[in-house]
Scaffold this active site. Sequence first.
Site, PDB file in Angstrom:
ATOM      1  N   THR A 143     -16.109  23.710  34.929  1.00 29.66           N
ATOM      2  CA  THR A 143     -14.679  23.327  34.876  1.00 29.66           C
ATOM      3  C   THR A 143     -14.602  21.918  35.668  1.00 29.66           C
ATOM      4  O   THR A 143     -13.920  20.925  35.007  1.00 29.66           O
ATOM      5  CB  THR A 143     -13.935  24.449  35.870  1.00 29.66           C
ATOM      6  OG1 THR A 143     -14.350  25.476  34.960  1.00 29.66           O
ATOM      7  CG2 THR A 143     -12.518  24.207  35.600  1.00 29.66           C
ATOM      8  N   SER A 150     -16.293  28.615  30.205  1.00 31.61           N
ATOM      9  CA  SER A 150     -15.621  27.856  30.801  1.00 31.61           C
ATOM     10  C   SER A 150     -15.721  26.340  30.688  1.00 31.61           C
ATOM     11  O   SER A 150     -15.004  25.484  30.630  1.00 31.61           O
ATOM     12  CB  SER A 150     -15.869  28.047  32.531  1.00 31.61           C
ATOM     13  OG  SER A 150     -15.575  29.328  32.905  1.00 31.61           O
ATOM     14  N   ASP A 170      -8.875  29.520  32.464  1.00 28.96           N
ATOM     15  CA  ASP A 170      -9.504  29.100  31.651  1.00 28.96           C
ATOM     16  C   ASP A 170      -9.842  30.173  30.451  1.00 28.96           C
ATOM     17  O   ASP A 170     -10.081  29.783  29.434  1.00 28.96           O
ATOM     18  CB  ASP A 170     -10.577  28.200  31.868  1.00 28.96           C
ATOM     19  CG  ASP A 170     -11.714  28.920  32.798  1.00 28.96           C
ATOM     20  OD1 ASP A 170     -11.393  30.207  33.301  1.00 28.96           O
ATOM     21  OD2 ASP A 170     -12.721  28.440  33.064  1.00 28.96           O
TER      22      ASP A 170
END
Lengths: 128, 564
Positions: free
Chosen positions: B227, B166, B409
Amino acid sequence: MALALDGAPLQFDQLYKSFGIRGYELSDALLALKGKQVVMRGYMAPPLKPESHFFVLTGQPLALCPFCQSDADWPADIVVIYLRRAAALVGGGDPVAVSGRLDVGSWTDPETGFVSQIRIVDASFRRS
Amino acid sequence: MTLPAQAQTIYPLNRAEILAGAKFDLKVEFPGAPEQAAAKVTINGQDPAAVLGKSATFVPREDGGDYSAYWIRDANITKPGKYTIEASAGDRKASVIWEVYDTGAPKAKNVILFVGDGMSVAHRTAARILSKGMVEGRYGGELAMDDMPHMALVSTAGTDSIVTDSANSASSYTTGHKSCVNALGVYCARNKSTLDHPKVETISEIVKRMRGMSVGVVTNTEIEDATPASMVAHTRRRSDYNDIVKMFFDVQPDVMMGGGSPNFLPKSTAGSKRGDEDNYLSKFEAAGYKLATTKTELAAASGANKLLGLFNTGNVDGALDRFFLKKGTVDKFPDQPDLTDQVRASLDILSRNDKGFVLMVESGRIDKYSHSLDWERAVYDTIMLDNAVKIAKDFASARNDTLVIVVPDHAHPVAIIGGYDDNRPGQLLRDKLGVYNAAGFPNYPAPNADGYPDKVDVSRRIAFAFGAFPDYCDTGRPYLEGENVPAVAGASKETFVANEKYCTVPGAARRTGNLPFDAAQGVHSGDDVILTAMGPGAEQFRGRVDNIRVFRVMATALGLAPTQ
């Protein structure tokens, strides 16, 4: 070796009054035992070294090893154990009983940099 | 036998797409550690210092390694076009080509980027079944994220592997550059310090520096997690949480919300995870941020111009725990906001800037619950994401100046394979599994007004399969007592074994792991993921795109390249 474990019993759910965003509040019961002999039961976190004078006691067995994995994290309520003498440590996740003198307050281990709030020093342990 | 001489490595890497005017570090690593006089770098045949308007530094044997480094930091190129960068020393040479692109005039004033972390097609399908219902194969309604005019298939590979994490995948969205696993806002070079790798500018930094826009970063994970961190961070190692807090402070997004307060607290405060005495709660408050620690405080903070919301010491609890099961840390943090509350508050604050805003919103525990093989929690957080998307769509529909993107993602290897029915004969989990028409449809109750069925432990349940797992015991049931912990540390170092507490559940099936022995959880997969979008600029999404294209579409919609 039968080891006598003396001291006031202290449990994991007694350590903190609250777990707030601005920090945790230590419980009155914990502060009252500061400097006194206590006994705690918990689980030895997977240790850094097979033999040491230092390990982390947790209330629940850890699924991951925060020492080994950077993405694993310590639970909020840990107690750092400093043994009177270095000893062979048991495997991760084994239940143990620890006795020693309760030490409270922020302290940074000069050797490992590990920061702790609650410690049991001059400690001994046995499998429970 | 002599091995072919190893070539130089040039960062940004070959085929980099660079927004005109955006900052980046040019780095060339020369193997064999030549002296400066022997090492040559050109851009389109010219001295890079002349092209980039900045002088270079040369570091022989950087970090004591067997290579020398050529650096021009904080460079930018404003003239669009193809740029060929060549490096040579002795008989070794390398070259890369960059595309510096223009964006044209702005088409959108605002961008809202929703990231469903790890949200795969099966999560989306299960969320639609649970929140809209299905009769005779027809859904009772559309997800907000599905009901959008533009769609694309997004490939998520990084510079080092097909399957990525991520950090790298989010960084592709926020910088427009692919990188490697664990990296944020940097290319992965040979530097020893995680903070010294060649940097690329993030969209937050760009829109603040170039346009005076506002920035929001909203998540239900720790705010320092990969993220949200990708909006501000430059580090080779995503776990540099304390450095990432400083990076948030340096960039100063106008709105920041999530969990993860311990890295804001000085180390002497109980509960701190810092190694120093810096108090970032005080620093942010001194910088004019209103601090909100609960849903109630968040509601009262909507008049603030800058907002820091920290609602949990760890991750904010997921929707299934907060609304229904009351597990996780709900007893410690009984007044945590929902992602919908966070998006409403963010839009209130950010939309006051006439120059526009960029808002990232992450539903981050879809991924975390998929790692722990806990699909019900992952799907409830997919529904939560959809509820948040609905709010953004309502905001955008009334204005036609806001690009809204919903994108995972990376994927997890997950699939809906049928249904478990407690009333099927037999004792084993396989006896209870129906496939095709033997499964039919599940009997979850009709969803409440927020799209959540109020019960997940029904007698006919979705069978949601994970394709990659450690040793674990599969109960075929929701985890009502708290998030699944599939495996625990084994007797030998860095191995994991099934968590026996689930093995005694009636009917539980013991699964032999198919992952390496050091895996404690499920892993990501390299499958493409589905993007949907609406608003000005969204029409650029079609067919299959690389993840870095998401950045380019946002930059183009906002017209971020300086006018020629």
